[in-house]
Design a protein around this motif. Structure first.
Motif, PDB file in Angstrom:
ATOM      1  N   ALA A 283     -23.680 -25.766 -12.058  1.00 17.41           N
ATOM      2  CA  ALA A 283     -25.083 -25.863 -12.472  1.00 17.41           C
ATOM      3  C   ALA A 283     -25.290 -25.264 -13.862  1.00 17.41           C
ATOM      4  O   ALA A 283     -26.067 -25.783 -14.671  1.00 17.41           O
ATOM      5  N   VAL A 284     -24.593 -24.161 -14.152  1.00 17.42           N
ATOM      6  CA  VAL A 284     -24.690 -23.544 -15.475  1.00 17.42           C
ATOM      7  C   VAL A 284     -24.149 -24.496 -16.532  1.00 17.42           C
ATOM      8  O   VAL A 284     -24.766 -24.703 -17.585  1.00 17.42           O
ATOM      9  N   SER A 285     -22.998 -25.078 -16.273  1.00 17.06           N
ATOM     10  CA  SER A 285     -22.381 -25.965 -17.250  1.00 17.06           C
ATOM     11  C   SER A 285     -23.248 -27.179 -17.533  1.00 17.06           C
ATOM     12  O   SER A 285     -23.457 -27.550 -18.698  1.00 17.06           O
ATOM     13  N   LEU A 286     -23.767 -27.812 -16.498  1.00 17.97           N
ATOM     14  CA  LEU A 286     -24.610 -28.985 -16.694  1.00 17.97           C
ATOM     15  C   LEU A 286     -25.921 -28.616 -17.385  1.00 17.97           C
ATOM     16  O   LEU A 286     -26.358 -29.303 -18.315  1.00 17.97           O
ATOM     17  N   GLY A 287     -26.549 -27.541 -16.932  1.00 12.83           N
ATOM     18  CA  GLY A 287     -27.831 -27.143 -17.507  1.00 12.83           C
ATOM     19  C   GLY A 287     -27.714 -26.773 -18.967  1.00 12.83           C
ATOM     20  O   GLY A 287     -28.558 -27.162 -19.790  1.00 12.83           O
ATOM     21  N   ALA A 288     -26.678 -26.017 -19.331  1.00 10.18           N
ATOM     22  CA  ALA A 288     -26.510 -25.606 -20.722  1.00 10.18           C
ATOM     23  C   ALA A 288     -26.215 -26.792 -21.625  1.00 10.18           C
ATOM     24  O   ALA A 288     -26.683 -26.862 -22.761  1.00 10.18           O
ATOM     25  N   ARG A 289     -25.451 -27.746 -21.132  1.00  6.80           N
ATOM     26  CA  ARG A 289     -25.161 -28.932 -21.927  1.00  6.80           C
ATOM     27  C   ARG A 289     -26.419 -29.764 -22.160  1.00  6.80           C
ATOM     28  O   ARG A 289     -26.660 -30.254 -23.274  1.00  6.80           O
ATOM     29  N   LEU A 290     -27.227 -29.920 -21.133  1.00  5.17           N
ATOM     30  CA  LEU A 290     -28.425 -30.744 -21.255  1.00  5.17           C
ATOM     31  C   LEU A 290     -29.498 -30.060 -22.090  1.00  5.17           C
ATOM     32  O   LEU A 290     -30.146 -30.694 -22.938  1.00  5.17           O
ATOM     33  N   ALA A 291     -29.718 -28.778 -21.867  1.00  5.26           N
ATOM     34  CA  ALA A 291     -30.833 -28.090 -22.522  1.00  5.26           C
ATOM     35  C   ALA A 291     -30.509 -27.648 -23.938  1.00  5.26           C
ATOM     36  O   ALA A 291     -31.374 -27.713 -24.824  1.00  5.26           O
ATOM     37  N   PHE A 292     -29.278 -27.182 -24.176  1.00  2.74           N
ATOM     38  CA  PHE A 292     -28.962 -26.547 -25.460  1.00  2.74           C
ATOM     39  C   PHE A 292     -27.773 -27.185 -26.175  1.00  2.74           C
ATOM     40  O   PHE A 292     -27.417 -26.751 -27.277  1.00  2.74           O
ATOM     41  N   ALA A 293     -27.128 -28.187 -25.565  1.00  2.00           N
ATOM     42  CA  ALA A 293     -25.973 -28.853 -26.150  1.00  2.00           C
ATOM     43  C   ALA A 293     -24.816 -27.899 -26.408  1.00  2.00           C
ATOM     44  O   ALA A 293     -23.980 -28.155 -27.266  1.00  2.00           O
ATOM     45  N   THR A 294     -24.764 -26.768 -25.693  1.00  2.00           N
ATOM     46  CA  THR A 294     -23.614 -25.879 -25.813  1.00  2.00           C
ATOM     47  C   THR A 294     -22.467 -26.447 -24.968  1.00  2.00           C
ATOM     48  O   THR A 294     -22.690 -26.938 -23.859  1.00  2.00           O
ATOM     49  N   PRO A 295     -21.234 -26.392 -25.482  1.00  3.58           N
ATOM     50  CA  PRO A 295     -20.122 -27.100 -24.838  1.00  3.58           C
ATOM     51  C   PRO A 295     -19.539 -26.358 -23.632  1.00  3.58           C
ATOM     52  O   PRO A 295     -18.353 -26.008 -23.590  1.00  3.58           O
ATOM     53  N   TYR A 296     -20.399 -26.127 -22.631  1.00  7.18           N
ATOM     54  CA  TYR A 296     -19.932 -25.513 -21.391  1.00  7.18           C
ATOM     55  C   TYR A 296     -19.081 -26.505 -20.602  1.00  7.18           C
ATOM     56  O   TYR A 296     -19.316 -27.716 -20.619  1.00  7.18           O
ATOM     57  N   THR A 297     -18.110 -25.974 -19.892  1.00  7.84           N
ATOM     58  CA  THR A 297     -17.283 -26.766 -18.991  1.00  7.84           C
ATOM     59  C   THR A 297     -17.289 -26.091 -17.622  1.00  7.84           C
ATOM     60  O   THR A 297     -17.639 -24.918 -17.487  1.00  7.84           O
ATOM     61  N   TRP A 298     -16.875 -26.838 -16.632  1.00  8.05           N
ATOM     62  CA  TRP A 298     -16.791 -26.317 -15.268  1.00  8.05           C
ATOM     63  C   TRP A 298     -15.323 -26.048 -14.951  1.00  8.05           C
ATOM     64  O   TRP A 298     -14.464 -26.904 -15.181  1.00  8.05           O
ATOM     65  N   ALA A 299     -15.045 -24.852 -14.458  1.00  9.99           N
ATOM     66  CA  ALA A 299     -13.655 -24.446 -14.243  1.00  9.99           C
ATOM     67  C   ALA A 299     -13.516 -23.657 -12.946  1.00  9.99           C
ATOM     68  O   ALA A 299     -14.485 -23.098 -12.422  1.00  9.99           O
ATOM     69  N   ARG A 300     -12.300 -23.600 -12.460  1.00 13.70           N
ATOM     70  CA  ARG A 300     -11.934 -22.690 -11.372  1.00 13.70           C
ATOM     71  C   ARG A 300     -11.448 -21.401 -12.027  1.00 13.70           C
ATOM     72  O   ARG A 300     -10.494 -21.420 -12.814  1.00 13.70           O
ATOM     73  N   MET A 301     -12.097 -20.269 -11.711  1.00 12.39           N
ATOM     74  CA  MET A 301     -11.834 -19.039 -12.451  1.00 12.39           C
ATOM     75  C   MET A 301     -11.698 -17.852 -11.500  1.00 12.39           C
ATOM     76  O   MET A 301     -12.248 -17.857 -10.390  1.00 12.39           O
ATOM     77  N   SER A 302     -10.972 -16.840 -11.962  1.00  8.81           N
ATOM     78  CA  SER A 302     -10.865 -15.593 -11.206  1.00  8.81           C
ATOM     79  C   SER A 302     -10.729 -14.438 -12.179  1.00  8.81           C
ATOM     80  O   SER A 302     -10.280 -14.606 -13.318  1.00  8.81           O
ATOM     81  N   MET A 303     -11.131 -13.260 -11.719  1.00 11.78           N
ATOM     82  CA  MET A 303     -10.964 -12.036 -12.492  1.00 11.78           C
ATOM     83  C   MET A 303     -10.656 -10.913 -11.525  1.00 11.78           C
ATOM     84  O   MET A 303     -11.381 -10.690 -10.555  1.00 11.78           O
ATOM     85  N   ARG A 304      -9.557 -10.214 -11.792  1.00  9.29           N
ATOM     86  CA  ARG A 304      -9.170  -9.063 -10.958  1.00  9.29           C
ATOM     87  C   ARG A 304      -9.093  -7.825 -11.837  1.00  9.29           C
ATOM     88  O   ARG A 304      -8.690  -7.893 -12.999  1.00  9.29           O
ATOM     89  N   HIS A 305      -9.461  -6.710 -11.241  1.00 13.77           N
ATOM     90  CA  HIS A 305      -9.498  -5.439 -11.980  1.00 13.77           C
ATOM     91  C   HIS A 305      -8.723  -4.424 -11.155  1.00 13.77           C
ATOM     92  O   HIS A 305      -9.078  -4.129 -10.015  1.00 13.77           O
ATOM     93  N   ASP A 306      -7.643  -3.901 -11.724  1.00 13.51           N
ATOM     94  CA  ASP A 306      -6.803  -2.917 -11.041  1.00 13.51           C
ATOM     95  C   ASP A 306      -6.620  -1.729 -11.981  1.00 13.51           C
ATOM     96  O   ASP A 306      -5.789  -1.760 -12.885  1.00 13.51           O
ATOM     97  N   GLY A 307      -7.412  -0.678 -11.754  1.00 15.69           N
ATOM     98  CA  GLY A 307      -7.360   0.474 -12.645  1.00 15.69           C
ATOM     99  C   GLY A 307      -7.801   0.086 -14.038  1.00 15.69           C
ATOM    100  O   GLY A 307      -8.915  -0.394 -14.240  1.00 15.69           O
ATOM    101  N   ASP A 308      -6.917   0.259 -15.031  1.00 14.18           N
ATOM    102  CA  ASP A 308      -7.272  -0.069 -16.404  1.00 14.18           C
ATOM    103  C   ASP A 308      -6.729  -1.432 -16.835  1.00 14.18           C
ATOM    104  O   ASP A 308      -6.669  -1.734 -18.031  1.00 14.18           O
TER     105      ASP A 308
END
Length: 246
Positions: free
Chosen positions: A109-134
């Motif tokens: 929804a973010v990617s589609l909305g940003a592209r339509l409203a502001f023409a920013t080149p958002y894409t849709w991706a499978r993403m992860s972020m892990r945090h282990d200490g530093d």
């Protein structure tokens, strides 16, 4: 030639368009020749230069509590992961900004909305972020649009705080607006936030083809010239304005 920027940025005037918090953010940067990126910038802006070079940024982070105006954060959609590829721009009014070549998000929804409203080149991706200490471990694979599967993995260790960031660190991070092309015109979108709290970073692992997919093949074949890990900041965006003559 070097450009000295104010890490506090100018005050934001006028109505507030949106607000968000950027957290768990890493800045990776490579130096490139200004003439290499000039064709990738919107009309009316030119590459911003520090000591004869401009820069390509690869920046993974977590977006938190995004919302419009002074209203509440948008449930679910207002929290997502992002990785962007950005360039550095300046216009004839002396405004130092960024130009996004791509912005990966794990919210369709973010990617589609940003592209339509502001023409920013958002894409849709499978993403992860892990945090282990530093250590932060980011991964992304693009789902839509092409090139499908573009992405990679970034692993960074957070180091000591920078009590006095050097000129290059300020140049790369003290950016209080973006230049973008929409409806055949170039726009300036301002934002404001407190100065970044920056920490040294150590790159432990890098796989990436987002920079190449953004039109800059070969850049990440060399080690980045700057690796920084940032403390969270809350930012507010103002209304876009047209760039004169563009």
């Amino acid at each position: 030639m070097s450009t000295s920027l104010d890490p506090h940025g100018p005050p934001l005037v006028g109505p507030r368009l949106m607000r968000q918090t950027w957290s768990d953010l890493t800045f990776l940067h490579w130096a490139v020749e200004p003439e290499r990126v000039a064709p990738l910038l919107p009309r009316g802006v030119r590459p911003d230069v520090h000591d004869g070079a401009t820069y390509v940024g690869l920046i993974p982070f977590a977006m938190r509590r995004a919302g419009f105006g002074r209203g509440p954060a948008i449930p679910f959609v207002g929290d997502f992961l992002e990785t962007n590829v950005r360039l550095y721009s300046v216009d004839d009014e002396g405004r130092h900004g960024v130009v996004f070549r791509s912005l990966e998000s794990d919210r369709l929804a973010v990617s589609l909305g940003a592209r339509l409203a502001f023409a920013t080149p958002y894409t849709w991706a499978r993403m992860s972020m892990r945090h282990d200490g530093d250590v932060w471990d980011y991964a992304t694979r693009r789902r839509w649009p092409s090139p499908r599967g573009a992405g990679g993995r970034i692993v960074v260790r957070k180091g000591a705080p920078l009590a006095e960031p050097d000129d290059l660190s300020v140049f790369l991070t003290a950016r209080f607006g973006l230049h973008t092309r929409h409806l055949g015109r170039t726009w300036w979108v301002p934002n404001t936030h407190v100065p970044w709290g920056l920490n040294a970073g150590e790159l432990l692992h890098l796989e990436d083809d987002l920079v190449a997919a953004a039109g800059l093949p070969g850049v990440v074949d060399e080690p980045p010239v700057s690796v920084l890990v940032a403390d969270p900041v809350h930012t507010t965006f103002g209304l876009p304005t047209l760039l004169g003559g563009a």
